[in-house]
Motif scaffolding. Structure first.
Motif, PDB file in Angstrom:
ATOM      1  N   VAL A 116       0.954  -1.097  -0.129  1.00  0.00           N
ATOM      2  CA  VAL A 116       0.140   0.153  -0.072  1.00  0.00           C
ATOM      3  C   VAL A 116       0.708   1.291   0.025  1.00  0.00           C
ATOM      4  N   ASP A 123      -9.609  -5.320  -5.728  1.00  0.00           N
ATOM      5  CA  ASP A 123      -8.989  -4.189  -4.850  1.00  0.00           C
ATOM      6  C   ASP A 123      -7.452  -3.744  -4.458  1.00  0.00           C
ATOM      7  N   LEU A 124      -7.316  -4.952  -4.192  1.00  0.00           N
ATOM      8  CA  LEU A 124      -5.184  -4.284  -4.002  1.00  0.00           C
ATOM      9  C   LEU A 124      -4.742  -3.544  -5.287  1.00  0.00           C
ATOM     10  N   ARG A 148      -6.349  -2.182  -7.995  1.00  0.00           N
ATOM     11  CA  ARG A 148      -6.655  -1.067  -8.548  1.00  0.00           C
ATOM     12  C   ARG A 148      -6.244  -0.126  -7.388  1.00  0.00           C
ATOM     13  N   LEU A 149      -5.631  -0.275  -6.139  1.00  0.00           N
ATOM     14  CA  LEU A 149      -5.052   0.597  -5.670  1.00  0.00           C
ATOM     15  C   LEU A 149      -3.408   0.753  -6.276  1.00  0.00           C
ATOM     16  N   GLY A 160      -3.723   3.079  -9.819  1.00  0.00           N
ATOM     17  CA  GLY A 160      -3.761   4.274  -9.935  1.00  0.00           C
ATOM     18  C   GLY A 160      -2.246   4.858  -9.574  1.00  0.00           C
ATOM     19  N   LYS A 161      -1.212   4.047  -9.139  1.00  0.00           N
ATOM     20  CA  LYS A 161       0.454   4.677  -9.609  1.00  0.00           C
ATOM     21  C   LYS A 161       0.946   4.407  -9.738  1.00  0.00           C
TER      22      LYS A 161
END
Length: 822
Positions: free
Chosen positions: A539, A580-581, A583-584, A587-588
């Motif tokens: 994260v 979901d992980l 997608r995070l 995003g970066k």
């Protein structure tokens, strides 16, 4: 003016003078100056002075000029100049002065191959020296004669050897063994025969057969020096000719403690090979050791006294492991050999200790603990205050030897103080440090795990240590994770790996991830908590190095989507949260390193491949409309399609050609701007191509979901750097037919005739063993036994006398010669 030039000028000046009375003497101080400083390292003679000196009647002048020539050979390599003076040098081969003859022999051996005709003229003089009363002179003569590389001297050399192998002096007989080696090499070099030793020995009249008979005489000698040289000759010329050994086996074992270290090393290797072939193996006896009741000290001592006089109780206990009462010839031989090994362990020679280790590990593995071989080997791994290359190489050899014994399972019960010797030190070489770490992990168990692991953590955290050594420590730790550690120890190691993922060095991070991958790959259900913790570290992109991020993403994509049993429900939970992980992470995406981007593409490809294949196995249709995973996959394909890295773009095209997508199948193509997946799926052609790829998903399964092998640790084989030790430990696989064991027992029982030529008062060569009286350069009578060897001066030493220059330069050499011949 230098002292050497002053002394030379004074010598030349006084030589030209004629004294009125022969009783006139030079002052002692002047005589000492001329005698001691006439020659030095700065002395130089012209060609004319050298010729004049070599043809002089003064032994002192001849000796000084010869010393200058030898120095010239070793420094300036002026072969051409000395080669022209070779005839003048050979003239002095008949000199009665032993020091002069020694230098003449040296020059003769250097130029014998260049001027063979002149060298042959000196053979008669050398043969005369074989009858000299001085044993040193006879020994030098046979060694010089064998060193002349002219094939014509072989018959003469053979006759001379027939005489010298029975000389009364052990020095001469020992030199004869070395001469046999040179004679054999000269014969093979110039005759060019390709026959084997066995074929040469079949001809009774051949030179090899005669040398074989001479060696048989020398091996039967009673003197240890002669036996040592004979062993060297045997290993060089007749290796494997064990017919020379059968009857003399007990005799050679008795001489083990009296030989020099080099001969002991060769003899131990010889006895090891001999025992493997001609003696029964000790494996059955080693097994019987644990089944039989313990032998009492009294009975063991009684058995041991049959072979040696008053052995130590510990040695007797060791010998009892071979045979309770050594009655047969084979048991007696092994019994005696093991007892001698006990005393040889006190040797300070590294080669002897290595030979003992080879012998014990091959013949007596059950006696290694009783012999205390491991502490002895450990002694040679210590570092000294001044560490040299030889000491460093010796340490590496002994560490490799200890590792070899541990790998055979012969070392056990290592104490903590002994373990401390294997902790790498700052002065250790890279290879020595690696060997120490390797040994530590071979010896690791539940009792010493904490000690070894703490030392390992210190090495890995020490930034002063080479990065290769720190990585090697992690590799060794990874090698024992799966099978050798308990649950508590594994938990401690995992905590250590997780804490080191922020290490800036990519190599160390890779090894940490490799260790975690091994655990997860073996049992995902048990170590899924580790995988969840690793996922949580993704994260925050600043917590991990790029290599660590890419490795964790690979682990998530590889092992979290498999169909393993999920007893606790943690795997299912991780699978539900993977989209979901990702997608995070997407995003970066632009902030990540190229390696991380590539692993994100692979992980999402594995995820969608698994979803499609699972739906197909359940006979369900995979819905691509309003599918978050499908949209995420297409978005990653779009990002990688226009990435600046060529390899990443190429991998994106490959994935797009296999899996269903709208990025690479659209008619007009998808630009780098915003993309609506559902709108593009309304195109009939795009939808048809996607459905075709869904039907052929098996190819993608083979590509993304095949079982991966366990990671290769990448540990290089250290023994490749020490191939000599591996070659040294290699023993013959030949074994004697048990039906012939009794026959060879009888052969060994027949014995041999022990040769003891020192009992004769007069030598066969004509010389006795009495000390030789010579006159020193100071006019002092001394007893000498060899070149440069003088006995302590007695109380009847004559005082200095004033003497004339003629007496000093002329009569001194004559007196010296007369003293030598008296």
């Amino acid at each position: 003016m230098a002292d050497s030039r002053l002394a030379k000028n004074l010598g030349s000046f006084f030589e030209s003078l004629s004294f009125e009375s022969p009783k006139e003497y030079l002052p002692p101080s002047l005589s000492k100056l001329i005698n001691s400083n006439y020659y030095s390292k700065d002395t130089y003679f012209s060609q004319e002075e050298i010729r004049k000196g070599l043809n002089s009647n003064n032994d002192n002048e001849i000796y000084i000029v010869l010393k200058f020539l030898v120095r010239t050979l070793t420094t300036k390599q002026a072969y051409d100049e000395v080669n022209q003076l070779f005839p003048h040098v050979i003239k002095n081969i008949n000199s009665r002065n032993l020091k002069i003859r020694r230098l003449v022999y040296y020059i003769l051996l250097r130029f014998s191959d260049q001027q063979p005709d002149i060298s042959l003229l000196s053979i008669n003089a050398i043969q005369k020296s074989l009858s000299d009363k001085n044993p040193t002179s006879r020994a030098l003569a046979i060694r010089c004669l064998s060193g002349i590389t002219v094939p014509a001297i072989l018959p003469i050399l053979t006759l001379s050897l027939k005489k010298t192998v029975k000389d009364s002096s052990p020095l001469v007989r020992s030199a004869s063994a070395i001469a046999i080696v040179k004679c054999y090499r000269l014969d093979r070099a110039y005759n060019g025969s390709s026959e084997t030793i066995g074929e040469l020995l079949s001809d009774q009249g051949s030179l090899t057969s005669q040398l074989y008979a001479f060696l048989d005489i020398l091996l039967s000698d009673n003197d240890s020096r002669v036996v040592g040289s004979a062993i060297v000759c045997f290993r060089t010329v007749f290796p494997g000719c064990f017919d020379l050994i059968h009857g003399k086996l007990s005799h050679l074992i008795e001489k083990l403690n009296y030989l020099d270290s080099y001969s002991v090393e060769l003899l131990l290797d010889l006895l090891t090979d001999y025992a493997l072939v001609f003696l029964p193996t000790t494996e059955a006896k080693a097994t019987a050791k644990t089944d039989q009741p313990a032998v009492s000290t009294e009975s063991a001592t009684a058995n041991a006294t049959k072979s040696v006089d008053a052995p130590s109780p510990s040695a007797s206990g060791i010998s009892s492991t071979i045979s309770g009462s050594p009655s047969s010839s084979a048991s007696q031989v092994l019994h005696d050999l093991l007892l001698n090994l006990k005393f040889l362990l006190y040797s300070d020679s590294p080669n002897v200790i290595l030979a003992i280790s080879r012998c014990v590990s091959t013949l007596f593995p059950f006696a290694l603990d009783d012999l205390q071989l491991f502490p002895t080997l450990l002694k040679f791994t210590h570092s000294s205050a001044r560490s040299s290359f030889d000491q460093s190489h010796r340490k590496e050899l002994f560490l490799e030897e200890i590792d070899h014994l541990i790998s055979l399972g012969l070392v056990s019960n290592v104490t903590k103080p002994q373990l401390s010797h294997f902790v790498p030190l700052s002065e250790d070489s890279d290879l020595a440090s690696r060997l120490k770490i390797k040994i530590l992990f071979r010896l690791i168990d539940s009792d010493n795990f904490d000690y070894i692991f703490n030392e390992l953590k210190f090495i890995i955290d020490d930034s002063d240590k080479p990065i290769q050594l720190r990585r090697y420590s992690l590799q060794r730790l990874n090698g024992i994770l799966v099978s050798d550690l308990s649950a508590d120890q594994l938990s401690e190691v995992i905590t250590f790996f997780m804490a080191k993922l922020r290490t800036p060095n990519d190599d160390l991070v890779s090894e940490n991830i490799t260790g975690l991958r091994q655990l997860i790959q073996v049992d995902v259900g048990t170590y899924v908590d580790v995988l969840i913790k690793l996922a949580g570290k993704l994260v925050d992109t600043t917590l991990l190095a790029p290599v660590a991020q890419a490795s964790i993403i690979w682990l998530l994509g590889e092992f979290s989507i498999r169909g393993e049993k999920d007893t606790g429900g943690n795997i299912s939970t991780l699978r539900r949260y993977l989209p979901d992980l990702f997608r995070l992470l997407v995003g970066k995406f632009k902030e990540f390193d190229t390696l991380v981007k590539l692993e994100i593409l692979h992980a999402i490809s594995k995820l969608i491949t698994n979803d499609i294949y699972e739906a197909k196995k359940a006979d369900e249709q995979y819905i691509i409309e309003d599918n978050a995973t499908f949209k995420l996959f297409n978005y990653v394909l779009q990002l990688t399609k226009y990435d600046h890295d060529v390899d990443l773009r190429d991998r994106s095209r490959l994935v797009g050609s296999i899996l269903p997508n709208v990025v690479y199948v659209a008619n007009d193509g998808v630009k780098s701007g915003q993309m609506n997946v559902d709108e593009l799926l309304g195109d009939f052609e795009i939808r048809r191509q996607c459905e075709e790829k869904i039907e052929g998903i098996e190819f993608a399964v083979y590509m993304f979901q095949t079982d991966k092998p366990r990671p290769v640790l990448g540990i290089q084989k250290e023994s490749e750097t020490l191939k000599c030790l591996e070659e040294y430990h290699r023993v013959t696989k030949d074994r004697l037919d048990p039906a012939y064991l009794e026959y060879y027992d009888e052969v060994r029982a027949q014995g041999f005739e022990l040769k003891d030529y020192s009992k004769y008062v007069k030598s066969i060569s004509g010389g006795g063993e009495r000390p030789v009286k010579v006159l020193s350069t100071h006019g002092i009578s001394e007893d000498v036994h060899g070149v440069g060897e003088t006995l302590p001066r007695g109380s009847n030493v004559s005082k200095y006398k004033l003497q004339t220059l003629d007496d000093f330069l002329g009569d001194d050499g004559a007196a010296d010669s007369e003293g030598t011949s008296s």
